[in-house]
Design a protein around this motif. Structure first.
Motif, PDB file in Angstrom:
ATOM      1  N   PRO A  33      48.297  51.378  46.713  1.00  0.00           N
ATOM      2  CA  PRO A  33      47.084  52.177  46.571  1.00  0.00           C
ATOM      3  C   PRO A  33      46.098  51.528  45.618  1.00  0.00           C
ATOM      4  CG  PRO A  33      48.890  53.142  45.340  1.00  0.00           C
ATOM      5  CD  PRO A  33      49.490  52.040  46.171  1.00  0.00           C
ATOM      6  N   ALA A  34      44.853  51.957  45.722  1.00  0.00           N
ATOM      7  CA  ALA A  34      43.834  51.458  44.799  1.00  0.00           C
ATOM      8  C   ALA A  34      44.225  51.801  43.377  1.00  0.00           C
ATOM      9  CB  ALA A  34      42.483  52.093  45.131  1.00  0.00           C
ATOM     10  N   PRO A  35      43.896  50.922  42.403  1.00  0.00           N
ATOM     11  CA  PRO A  35      44.243  51.198  41.012  1.00  0.00           C
ATOM     12  C   PRO A  35      43.650  52.525  40.550  1.00  0.00           C
ATOM     13  CG  PRO A  35      43.435  48.947  41.282  1.00  0.00           C
ATOM     14  CD  PRO A  35      43.176  49.658  42.558  1.00  0.00           C
ATOM     15  N   ALA A  36      44.467  53.313  39.874  1.00  0.00           N
ATOM     16  CA  ALA A  36      43.982  54.574  39.326  1.00  0.00           C
ATOM     17  C   ALA A  36      43.280  54.304  38.008  1.00  0.00           C
ATOM     18  CB  ALA A  36      45.154  55.524  39.114  1.00  0.00           C
ATOM     19  N   GLU A 341      39.915  44.464  33.990  1.00  0.00           N
ATOM     20  CA  GLU A 341      41.159  44.792  33.289  1.00  0.00           C
ATOM     21  C   GLU A 341      41.293  46.300  33.082  1.00  0.00           C
ATOM     22  OE1 GLU A 341      41.762  42.638  29.707  1.00  0.00           O
ATOM     23  OE2 GLU A 341      42.078  40.727  30.733  1.00  0.00           O
ATOM     24  N   GLN A 342      40.158  46.975  32.826  1.00  0.00           N
ATOM     25  CA  GLN A 342      40.213  48.423  32.656  1.00  0.00           C
ATOM     26  C   GLN A 342      40.630  49.123  33.941  1.00  0.00           C
ATOM     27  OE1 GLN A 342      36.985  50.331  30.344  1.00  0.00           O
ATOM     28  NE2 GLN A 342      36.209  48.262  30.000  1.00  0.00           N
ATOM     29  N   PHE A 343      40.350  48.477  35.084  1.00  0.00           N
ATOM     30  CA  PHE A 343      40.729  49.056  36.366  1.00  0.00           C
ATOM     31  C   PHE A 343      42.138  48.673  36.784  1.00  0.00           C
ATOM     32  CE2 PHE A 343      36.720  50.754  38.027  1.00  0.00           C
ATOM     33  CZ  PHE A 343      37.231  51.779  38.789  1.00  0.00           C
ATOM     34  N   GLY A 344      42.753  47.757  36.072  1.00  0.00           N
ATOM     35  CA  GLY A 344      44.075  47.320  36.444  1.00  0.00           C
ATOM     36  C   GLY A 344      44.098  46.424  37.668  1.00  0.00           C
ATOM     37  N   LEU A 345      42.970  45.762  37.952  1.00  0.00           N
ATOM     38  CA  LEU A 345      42.943  44.823  39.066  1.00  0.00           C
ATOM     39  C   LEU A 345      43.790  43.604  38.736  1.00  0.00           C
ATOM     40  CD1 LEU A 345      39.169  44.996  40.083  1.00  0.00           C
ATOM     41  CD2 LEU A 345      41.125  45.901  41.345  1.00  0.00           C
TER      42      LEU A 345
END
Length: 397
Positions: A33-36, A341-345
């Protein structure tokens, strides 16, 4: 599509446009899923003693037709001015970017199904619109983004420079981004990118990009006119010391910094952050004015392997530095690693430098150069390698 210039420009310069150099794939293609991300995105805090104000200007050069869409009429620019402000919290928080601008930027990278455009657009900045200007007069920095990339992606650098005593004018050049919002609800997309894509070979692609850089020099000269001329477009223009001006840019914007210096003797210094010199530095140099080249490490384009950097280095005839950053990528010098990085990509394995280090290095070295060039303040950081920044390599070609 051919290799060489066309691959570098159409793949690197056209598609690596959005939030990080992360792979241009959907969350479904990644098999997850897309990063939460529950908390809002936030830019790093500025490091200087001043609060930061911001104002957006719409400028029109009535003496030039738009080079990409002549039928559109006169050349238009959107300019974000960041400036040293008084403390006290006056004004409203400045927006990062328009939601449609964010959507188009993400769609170009295939990230529209991974990262919500509204979240990117709502990134928390540290500038305030309507903030009272700080007393005094300050050097001016003209800031130009990469090809296809909105000016918003250089906001962290602009805010930090403003907090350290510079007025910064970040420019979106019409029809040269994935999408820029103009008055009247207009969103202008990248006709210049289409021109590169339509070029039949490498030489034609390079010619288009050379014209991009030279055209941006005209844009930046016009912005300088409108900020420092007899009838300035900005109501706080008295803050600007027009005798101290620099041009700074990322990617093609970095090439445009040199092009602007060549075209306009009012520009005292320049910085190229990882941009190929499609518009070359002439054999006669840049009139002895200082120039900083800050790029990717060896083995990456362009700071490590780009022949145009070697040629430019030989021709630069003033104070100069060529710095490369280990583990960096083309977008290291923008907001994108910090936000991604804040999105966890996923981390780009070819550019694993952490977002906080990307931001700190870019801010520190650009500010040090501008303090030296425009404020005549000696900067030991620029004298040679330092243990505090082991990633930064001083090139001596």
């Amino acid at each position: 599509m051919t290799t060489g210039i066309r691959r570098r420009t159409a793949v690197a310069a056209l598609t690596v446009l959005a939030l990080l150099g992360a792979p241009a794939v959907s969350a479904q293609a990644l098999g997850r899923p897309a990063p939460a991300h529950a908390a809002p995105l936030e830019l790093p805090r500025p490091t200087g003693p001043y609060a930061v104000g911001s104002q957006v200007l719409h400028l029109t050069d009535h003496d030039r037709a738009d080079p990409w869409v002549p039928e559109a009429g006169d050349r238009e620019l959107m300019v974000s001015v960041h400036y040293p402000a008084r403390s006290g919290g006056a004004g409203s928080p400045a927006a990062y970017m328009d939601t449609e601008e964010a959507r188009l930027m993400l769609a170009q990278r295939g990230l529209d199904g991974v990262v919500p455009a509204a979240t990117v657009a709502a990134t928390t900045t540290h500038a305030r619109t309507g903030a009272r200007p700080a007393p005094g007069r300050f050097p001016l920095v003209l800031l130009s983004p990469g090809f296809g990339t909105p000016r918003a992606t250089l906001t962290s650098l602009a805010e930090d420079l403003a907090s350290n005593g510079f007025v910064v004018a970040g420019v979106d050049h019409a029809y040269e981004t994935t999408g820029t919002a103009f008055p009247g609800g207009r969103i202008l997309t990248c006709a210049a990118c289409d021109a590169v894509e339509a070029a039949p070979d490498d030489a034609a692609s390079a010619a288009v990009l050379r014209s991009v850089s030279a055209g941006r020099a005209e844009d930046l000269g016009f912005v300088l006119d409108r900020l420092t001329g007899p009838r300035p477009a900005w109501n706080n223009s008295r803050m600007i010391d027009g005798r101290r001006v620099a041009a700074v840019g990322h990617s093609i914007g970095g090439n445009a910094a040199a092009s602007t210096m060549l075209a306009d003797p009012r520009v005292d210094a320049g910085v190229n952050m990882d941009g190929t010199f499609f518009d070359p530095v002439p054999a006669s140099g840049l009139g002895g004015r200082p120039f900083l080249m800050l790029g990717t490490d060896a083995g990456h384009h362009p700071g490590g392997e780009d022949a145009s950097w070697h040629e430019a280095w030989q021709r630069l005839d003033g104070w100069k530095r060529w710095l490369t950053v280990k583990d960096s990528g083309h977008f290291t010098f923008t907001d994108t690693p910090w936000l991604a990085e804040q999105f966890g990509l996923p981390v780009d394995p070819e550019a694993p430098l952490a977002g906080d280090r990307s931001t700190e290095i870019t801010r520190d070295y650009v500010a040090a150069f501008l303090d030296l060039a425009l404020k005549n303040r000696r900067q030991p950081l620029l004298d040679g390698p330092t243990g505090r920044n082991p990633e930064v390599v001083f090139q001596q070609p």
